[in-house]
Design a protein around this motif. Structure first.
Motif, short mmCIF file in Angstrom:
data_model
loop_
_atom_site.label_atom_id
_atom_site.label_comp_id
_atom_site.label_asym_id
_atom_site.label_seq_id
_atom_site.Cartn_x
_atom_site.Cartn_y
_atom_site.Cartn_z
N HIS A 149 -6.24 -1.13 -9.45
CA HIS A 149 -5.64 -0.40 -8.33
C HIS A 149 -6.41 0.87 -8.04
N ARG A 186 0.84 -1.20 0.00
CA ARG A 186 0.00 0.00 0.00
C ARG A 186 0.87 1.25 0.00
N LEU A 245 -8.24 1.97 -4.55
CA LEU A 245 -7.33 2.93 -3.92
C LEU A 245 -7.84 3.32 -2.52
N LEU A 274 -1.82 4.41 -12.49
CA LEU A 274 -2.17 3.11 -11.91
C LEU A 274 -3.19 2.38 -12.77
N GLU A 309 -7.47 -1.00 -0.36
CA GLU A 309 -6.84 -2.16 -1.00
C GLU A 309 -7.10 -3.43 -0.20
N LEU A 326 1.94 1.94 -3.51
CA LEU A 326 0.79 2.35 -4.31
C LEU A 326 0.40 3.80 -3.98
N HIS A 327 0.40 4.13 -2.70
CA HIS A 327 0.01 5.47 -2.29
C HIS A 327 1.08 6.49 -2.67
#
Lengths: 348, 279
Positions: free
Chosen positions: B123, A211, B127, B119, B130, A214-215
């Motif tokens: 995803h 995460r 967001l 993304l 997850e 991704l963030h």
């Protein structure tokens, strides 16, 4: 990497005869270049290694030189590049990390010698210097809203000068009590590159499979969108500044152990710039939103192969900058053009 | 406020008129009372009162700068009001954050969609929510869930692995809506979902909205500019002018003509005032 294995079968397509299979292989090979940002720099790295390996066989292909190339040159760049990749992706940069590098081993030294802090704890406190430096960078950039380019120039000056004040501008000896640990951290020939490979592996996974990664991409890709989705972008940036700071501190302490001296003139802008360059030729976007730690690692090895190769070849250091500059620009031109192809492929 | 209380004597009705109305509208899932918001010298909202019934689609219309987006951002917890109360499912709340609002079942699709171009579709859909096999992302699970869900909603996307940058405006909008609905939001706030959309894409989104209402009992507030579309898809319309709600009618009781007339009239009056001030 997993993307390649998943996508290549479809690219190979209906494999009729051997001819079409060969064609499919070529096409999938090209496809990898367009899709995988790491591919370009990987080929450049292999090319450079082969060139110097073949041209300067005995000098280049030796254990001594491998240690020079990988542990002394590539590892510090790669470790600093980890932090810079994360920061560049979320839209920031840390120009001060080379001075965290300078300051951290002095913190370790003074705590151990003057305050009798046990060796291991002193080393950990040295690393925490990076954490604090990263927090301060985060505070000024995120909370006080100063662009990180300026913030980190300022904090870099401060830390560089602090190291000079602490040391009276004189190199200092490694505290005896820490030497036992130093072997594991950086004094041993292969220690630095092993650390670098391990950290690259860990943070590659952090960036691509967690995460946090991704963030980080979300914050750099669309700052407002990420906030609207509920992501605390300030926290992500603070965190990545702190990771970068710790990386800088680690490299500083490793280098001190490796050279067996704590030098107030070690670090500075050069390792930081090499880290940023490794990140960028490795395929990380300067404007945020995308990047790869694996690519930065290959970039770090490619850069060190150039410097080390020139050294082995006995070429004067004077024209090195010319070659270096050209290499960086060519690598970037290739990256930018491949990125355009990627965009074009997407919109089809 | 509960229905168990004995009805107030007839004489007291007038004095507690407001209380009485809200008791009548006990099926409100979302209510804003006397909400105001300023940005420095600019007053965005003045004493706004708005309510949304269960399963209802409310159209929020008004000129640019009337405060529609500000109101929406307050309702979804992105901004805080300077004054006023928010009531979600019958309970007064102080929304602390977008996450807080989401936990209460309120979610928004912003005008800019809040999608991350870099993304993949799946995803983006997950967001900040997850699926995780700690410490790693459960990509396979998210990919499968996203695929199934988009198929179920009838959203046509070539691949959930595609980066959202490669998608059309309608596909992006559909994904942004699907994302909020997937999160089990029961109150959906849509900021101009039909802006910059072709006729066909707009039709798809409107069908999606109707479908949501039919099958999932989602209540919605939709900000839109095209009055025709608003009246077609919404049950009720609120008009926001200069930070105040000046009209609240069932769609069937009004018309595109009436709404147009009100807005044009407002514009004409403002123009006259300016001319008078100038002379």
């Amino acid at each position: 990497m997993s993307q390649v294995t998943e996508q290549s079968p479809s690219l190979l397509g209906p494999s009729g005869g051997t001819g079409s299979r060969a064609l499919g292989l070529v096409r999938s090979g090209l496809g990898i270049f367009v899709r995988q940002r790491e591919a370009t720099v990987f080929v450049v790295m292999i090319g450079l290694l082969l060139y110097f390996g073949i041209a300067y066989n005995s000098g280049f292909v030796s254990q001594v030189n491998a240690v020079d190339l990988l542990s002394e040159n590539a590892a510090p760049i790669a470790i600093i590049a980890i932090g810079e990749v994360l920061l560049l992706i979320c839209g920031e940069i840390d120009l001060s990390v080379g001075f965290t590098f300078t300051l951290a081993p002095f913190v370790m030294l003074y705590l151990n010698i003057y305050y009798h802090v046990p060796a291991l704890l002193a080393i950990i406190c040295g690393l925490l210097t990076g954490l604090v430096a990263g927090w301060v960078n985060g505070f000024i950039t995120v909370t006080l809203r100063v662009p990180s380019f300026i913030t980190t120039i300022g904090t870099g000056f401060i830390m560089g000068s602090m190291a000079l004040v602490f040391s009276h501008a004189e190199p200092q000896e490694i505290p005896a009590a820490t030497v036992n640990y130093g072997k594991w951290i950086g004094a041993d020939s292969w220690a630095q590159i092993i650390w670098a490979v391990a950290l690259v592996a860990i943070f590659h996974i952090v960036l691509t499979r967690t995460r946090w990664g991704l963030h980080t991409i979300a914050v750099g890709g669309n700052a407002l969108g990420a906030r609207e989705a509920g992501i605390n972008s300030g926290m992500i940036k603070y965190g990545n500044f702190m990771i970068t700071g710790v990386m800088g501190a680690l490299v500083g302490i490793q280098t001190a152990f490796y050279n067996n001296t704590i030098d107030p003139l070690a670090g500075g802008y050069q390792p930081m710039f090499y880290g940023v360059i490794a990140a960028v030729i490795g395929g990380t976007a300067m404007l945020g939103g995308s990047g790869t730690i694996l690519g930065a690692f290959f970039g770090a090895i490619a850069l060190s192969t150039l410097t080390d190769g020139f050294d082995v070849a006995g070429i004067s250091a004077n024209p090195l900058g010319i070659i270096f500059g050209i290499a960086i620009i060519v690598a970037m031109v290739v990256n930018v053009q491949l990125a355009r192809l990627r965009e074009a492929g997407r919109s089809v | 406020m509960s229905l168990d209380q004995p009805a107030p004597p007839a004489g007291q009705d007038d004095s507690t008129g407001r209380e009485f109305t809200s008791a009548l509208e006990d099926d409100d899932v979302l209510r804003a009372e006397h909400v105001s918001k300023r940005f420095g010298a600019v007053t965005a909202l003045v004493d706004v009162n708005l309510h949304l019934r269960k399963g209802e689609i409310l159209g929020l219309i008004g000129d640019n700068g009337a405060g529609k987006s500000t109101l929406l951002k307050i309702l979804c917890g992105f901004q805080r009001p300077d004054a006023g109360r928010l009531i979600v499912n019958g309970e007064e709340v102080q929304l602390r954050s977008v996450d807080h609002a989401r936990a209460l079942g309120v979610d928004a699709v912003y005008q800019d969609l809040a999608l991350i171009n870099q993304l993949s579709v799946y995803h983006n859909m997950f967001l900040k929510r997850e699926k995780v096999h700690w410490p790693l992302l459960a990509n396979r699970g998210m990919r499968r869930a996203a695929r199934n869900y988009l198929d179920e909603m009838g959203v046509n996307i070539p691949s959930v692995d595609a980066q959202v940058a490669s998608l059309s405006g309608g596909q992006r909008q559909a994904i942004a809506i699907a994302r909020t609905v997937y999160s089990e939001a029961k109150i959906l706030l849509l900021d101009e979902p039909l802006a910059a959309m072709g006729v066909k894409e707009a039709a798809i989104i409107m069908e999606l909205v109707r479908d949501l209402k039919r099958r999932r009992e989602v209540s919605m507030i939709i900000i839109a500019h095209n009055y025709g579309q608003v009246l077609e898809v919404c049950d009720r319309v609120n008009l926001l002018q200069h930070g105040e709600i000046t009209l609240d009618k069932q769609s069937k009781d009004t018309s595109v003509q009436e709404l147009n007339d009100i807005v044009v009239e407002e514009y004409r009056r403002a123009l006259e005032q300016r001319q008078r001030a100038a002379s």
